[in-house]
Design an enzyme around this catalytic site. Structure first.
Site, short mmCIF file in Angstrom:
data_model
loop_
_atom_site.label_atom_id
_atom_site.label_comp_id
_atom_site.label_asym_id
_atom_site.label_seq_id
_atom_site.Cartn_x
_atom_site.Cartn_y
_atom_site.Cartn_z
CG ASN A 233 -2.29 1.15 1.26
OD1 ASN A 233 -1.59 1.52 0.49
ND2 ASN A 233 -2.52 1.82 2.97
N GLY B 125 1.52 2.20 10.82
CA GLY B 125 2.55 3.17 10.50
C GLY B 125 3.55 2.92 12.29
C1 PEP Z 1 -0.75 -0.15 5.64
O1 PEP Z 1 -1.49 1.30 5.14
O2 PEP Z 1 -1.39 -1.31 5.71
C2 PEP Z 1 0.30 -0.59 6.76
C3 PEP Z 1 0.18 -2.05 7.47
O3 PEP Z 1 1.08 0.17 6.97
P1 PEP Z 1 2.34 0.26 7.77
O4 PEP Z 1 2.82 -1.90 7.52
O5 PEP Z 1 3.49 1.54 7.55
O6 PEP Z 1 1.86 -0.45 8.89
#
Ligand code: PEP
Length: 255
Positions: free
Chosen positions: A12, A176
């Site tokens: 993503n 995040g």
């Molecule tokens: C996401 O956006 O679905 C996600 C899991 O982000 P991150 O890996 O940055 O925590």
């Protein structure tokens, strides 16, 4: 017999990159992962880059998806993007109910359910994202929150309506933040999510539906998560912006 669920890993890209960077990342993902048949790989670029990244992925095994969709087909909805538009630029997949949509943009359970139906009607394969917030986990409501989100989204649908559905369990406190769920924490929720899906759509469907974990996954933590029986893949945000890291996560499946 152990069910055969082909692992699926999505990147993503959120609201990152320029057109040139997105094209480069698309090409790099293709170069590194196109022949890696052990895992189904998907990327979710920002709307303006979908067509150009799709061209870089043409005739490859890497799937193209969007991060969201609007529920209306067309009309006076400034800034919105319809399912038909996504299909017309080559999308096959779409994220529905990502936690940033739910908690930054206010998408509620009803809207998420509506988006899921609109995606399915347009022939898009949905990745339905669910997950509890930190205070909900601390209050002991993890299973209840994930079950509520699932129930709301799947209400009235049958297994044949959602054949290609992927569910992403993404605890909000892990997205995040650098705080990854342990493989054990992920497994216990995935097992409950699978059992809830069984109650809603039948055991046969629940046995074959793929459930991804998402939340601060890095190459170092991917293998441990993949090692759990009900973790059928990963949804990756930050670490999907570097082709090398993303490829290492995908390849951790066989590590
Ligand atoms: C996401 O956006 O679905 C996600 C899991 O982000 P991150 O890996 O940055 O925590």
């Amino acid at each position: 017999m152990t069910p055969k669920r082909k692992p699926v890993v999505g990147g993503n890209w959120k609201m990152h990159l320029t057109l040139a960077e997105a094209q480069e990342l698309g090409s790099e993902v293709r170069n590194r992962l196109n022949s890696y048949a052990a895992v189904q790989t998907l990327v979710f670029p920002p709307f303006p880059f979908l067509h150009a990244v799709g061209q870089r992925l043409q005739d490859s095994a890497i799937g193209l998806g969007a991060q969201d969709l609007h529920v209306e087909k067309k009309g006076a909805f400034t800034g919105a993007v319809s399912a038909e538009m996504l299909v017309s630029v080559g999308c096959k997949w779409v994220l529905v109910g990502h936690s940033e949509r739910r908690h930054v943009f206010g998408d509620g359970d009803d809207l998420v359910a509506n988006k899921l139906r609109v995606a399915l009607a347009a022939g898009l394969k949905p990745v339905l994202c669910i997950g509890e917030r930190l205070q909900e986990r601390q209050a002991g409501d993890t299973f209840a929150v994930n079950r509520r989100q699932l129930r709301a989204a799947l209400h009235g649908l049958s297994a044949s309506d959602v054949q290609d559905l992927v569910v992403a369990y993404e605890p909000v406190w892990a997205i995040g933040t650098g705080l990854v769920a342990t493989p054990e924490q992920a497994q216990e929720v995935h097992a409950d999510v699978r059992s809830a899906i069984g109650e809603l759509l039948g055991i046969a469907f629940a046995t074959q539906v793929r459930i991804q974990y998402g939340g601060s996954v890095k190459p170092e933590t991917a293998a441990g998560l993949f090692g759990k029986a009900d973790v059928d893949g990963l949804l990756v945000g930050g670490a999907s912006l570097k082709a090398e890291e993303f490829a290492a996560i995908v390849r951790a499946r066989n590590a």
